[in-house]
Scaffold this active site. Structure first.
Site, mmCIF file in Angstrom:
data_model
loop_
_atom_site.group_PDB
_atom_site.id
_atom_site.type_symbol
_atom_site.label_atom_id
_atom_site.label_comp_id
_atom_site.label_asym_id
_atom_site.label_seq_id
_atom_site.Cartn_x
_atom_site.Cartn_y
_atom_site.Cartn_z
ATOM 1 N N ASP A 180 4.337 0.513 12.155
ATOM 2 C CA ASP A 180 3.154 -0.190 11.642
ATOM 3 C C ASP A 180 3.092 -1.646 12.096
ATOM 4 O OD1 ASP A 180 2.182 2.035 10.405
ATOM 5 O OD2 ASP A 180 2.710 1.440 8.372
ATOM 6 N N LYS A 197 0.839 -1.215 0.000
ATOM 7 C CA LYS A 197 0.000 0.000 0.000
ATOM 8 C C LYS A 197 0.862 1.247 0.000
ATOM 9 C CE LYS A 197 -1.791 1.675 3.957
ATOM 10 N NZ LYS A 197 -1.848 3.137 4.191
ATOM 11 N N ASN A 198 1.896 1.257 0.843
ATOM 12 C CA ASN A 198 2.694 2.468 1.005
ATOM 13 C C ASN A 198 3.673 2.707 -0.133
ATOM 14 O OD1 ASN A 198 1.396 3.130 3.384
ATOM 15 N ND2 ASN A 198 2.859 2.031 4.665
ATOM 16 N N ARG A 239 -8.364 -0.646 4.429
ATOM 17 C CA ARG A 239 -7.425 0.340 3.888
ATOM 18 C C ARG A 239 -6.075 -0.277 3.572
ATOM 19 N NH1 ARG A 239 -5.971 3.953 7.700
ATOM 20 N NH2 ARG A 239 -4.766 4.902 6.025
ATOM 21 N N ARG A 248 0.685 14.464 13.179
ATOM 22 C CA ARG A 248 1.493 14.007 12.059
ATOM 23 C C ARG A 248 1.521 15.180 11.081
ATOM 24 N NH1 ARG A 248 0.709 8.206 9.098
ATOM 25 N NH2 ARG A 248 -1.419 8.524 9.751
ATOM 26 N N CYS A 268 -6.074 7.703 9.556
ATOM 27 C CA CYS A 268 -6.036 7.213 10.941
ATOM 28 C C CYS A 268 -5.621 8.328 11.890
ATOM 29 C CB CYS A 268 -5.048 6.046 11.070
ATOM 30 S SG CYS A 268 -5.632 4.509 10.345
#
Length: 431
Positions: free
Chosen positions: A313, A29-30, A405, A128, A123
């Site tokens: 994560d 995903k990232n 997600r 952040r 999230c």
């Protein structure tokens, strides 16, 4: 484009079943999200393989289409044609759906010379801030005006390459600078850059499109601006956090799994943590075999740090594993302030965890018991799913949209190796 309606769903997990079999790790995903943003810089079609079917990826595709791109999906392949890119505004509802939406800023202003967007959502993990992104882009000549929660961004002509030093090796800020600098005038030298594998994947994609980027994976990245980029065909790297979650699923259930299509070099401190817990690991090529012990041992100390440190994560999934270990494990969260929201829900399942500030002390218990729990965020949801797999009885996990997600069809994949999980649709008043 109106707001997307969020379907109320939950996972019904029947626990106490060991997992056995094979699982394939899907694309990261990232990596997929910043590469989709990078496709905005391409004057011809970009084709991406190994793109996971995730709600965050769907949101990124909707952003691309809103901006005027044509996007086609066939299974795990996305083809993006940005030749008709025309709109510089990303709607607020799409920005709110994921934090990483800010990564589109560098690409849009590089291509169109202007952008309008709101502050991103996603999230709630504590502060952040996007200040690092904005400060870096301002150094490159971008004018940014904040207006009632919206960012009005313009640049006369092309962005200008320059030396940039990040105060923290932010992944998102590193990506935004790379995207902005790829077609800027002159050379950008980015110091204290993030070193994650996803940064290398983005650089590989951009270079295949004609960019001149060197040093990705190290703390200094040099980007020599070019006039324009073409398209390319690119394979997204495997998702290292999904791999860590599957490892945790084997460990917490006392099972045995063969993971396919992963890169063990992307998990430098994660694999030793599982070995410390007593798991047997054997890797060959892009495969990793894991076998859990009869009783897990504690992982003495887990300190989350920027890559190549222990990934934030993976903290929540590994904490779920240690909740059943024979002894005490200590976690120190150094990346996000609010990354222990899953702890209260793990306590409902019978875990023994105490949190003080950035430190969580986990006293392993002999067993967990199923209960209704709610996913507070993506990785916290994964931790609760894992705990439910090991718990006696039934666990009802709501907040499933968080899991969607970052994990493709998680209940189907785990069911294929022996888990008993069913997705249930709820009436509006149930959550």
């Amino acid at each position: 484009m109106g707001e997307r309606v969020l379907r109320l769903e939950r996972l019904r997990i029947e626990g106490s079943r060991k997992l056995y079999g094979e699982l394939t790790v899907h694309g990261a995903k990232n990596s997929t999200l910043p590469i989709l943003a990078a496709s905005l810089l391409c004057k011809s079609e970009a084709v991406l393989h190994n793109c996971p079917a995730l709600s965050d990826v769907d949101t990124a595709v909707r952003i691309l289409r809103t901006l005027g791109c044509r996007v086609r999906r066939e299974r795990d392949v996305l083809a993006i044609d940005s030749s008709q890119l025309c709109d510089d505004e990303i709607p607020e509802n799409l920005m709110r759906e994921m934090r990483s939406s800010i990564v589109f800023l560098g690409a849009v202003v590089s291509r169109l010379g202007k952008a309008r967007l709101s502050f991103p959502g996603g999230c709630e993990l504590g502060p952040r801030p996007i200040d690092l992104h904005l400060t870096a882009l301002r150094k490159m000549g971008l004018s940014i005006r904040e207006d009632h929660g919206c960012l009005e961004c313009t640049v006369p002509g092309r962005l200008k390459g320059c030396p940039i030093s990040l105060s923290f090796p932010s992944v998102g800020a590193t990506e935004n600078v790379m995207l902005a600098a790829a077609c800027a005038e002159g050379t950008t030298v980015l110091s204290n850059a993030a070193r994650e594998p996803e940064i290398c994947d983005l650089a590989d994609f951009l270079n295949a499109c004609g960019a001149r980027i060197s040093g990705a994976g190290g703390s200094v990245i040099v980007i020599e601006g070019v006039e324009s980029l073409g398209g390319c065909e690119h394979w997204v790297i495997p998702d290292r956090i999904v791999a860590a979650t599957y490892l945790a699923a084997a460990a917490i259930t006392g099972g045995e799994l063969l993971l396919q299509h992963l890169d063990c070099s992307h998990l430098p401190l994660v694999l030793p943590a599982f070995e410390e817990s007593g798991c047997l690991l054997k890797s060959e090529g892009d495969q990793l075999w894991v076998k859990a012990p009869e009783r897990l041992r504690p992982v003495k100390s887990v300190r989350t740090m920027p890559y190549p440190g222990f990934p934030t994560d993976a903290q929540a999934p590994v904490m779920a594993v240690t909740s059943l270990a024979d002894g005490t494990s200590v976690f120190v969260e150094n990346i996000f302030e609010s990354r222990y929201k899953h702890v209260g829900e793990l306590l409902r399942l019978g875990a023994n965890i105490k949190v003080e500030g950035r430190v969580a002390v986990v006293e392993g218990v002999p067993g967990l018991s199923g209960a209704p729990v709610m996913a507070p965020d993506l990785r916290g949801g994964a931790a609760l799913l894992l705990a439910g797999l090991a718990a006696e009885g039934t666990t009802l996990l709501t907040g499933v949209h968080h899991l969607d997600r970052g994990y493709e069809a998680i209940e189907e994949r785990l069911s294929s190796v022996g888990a008993v999980i069913h997705r249930e649709f709820l009436p509006d008043s149930a959550e």
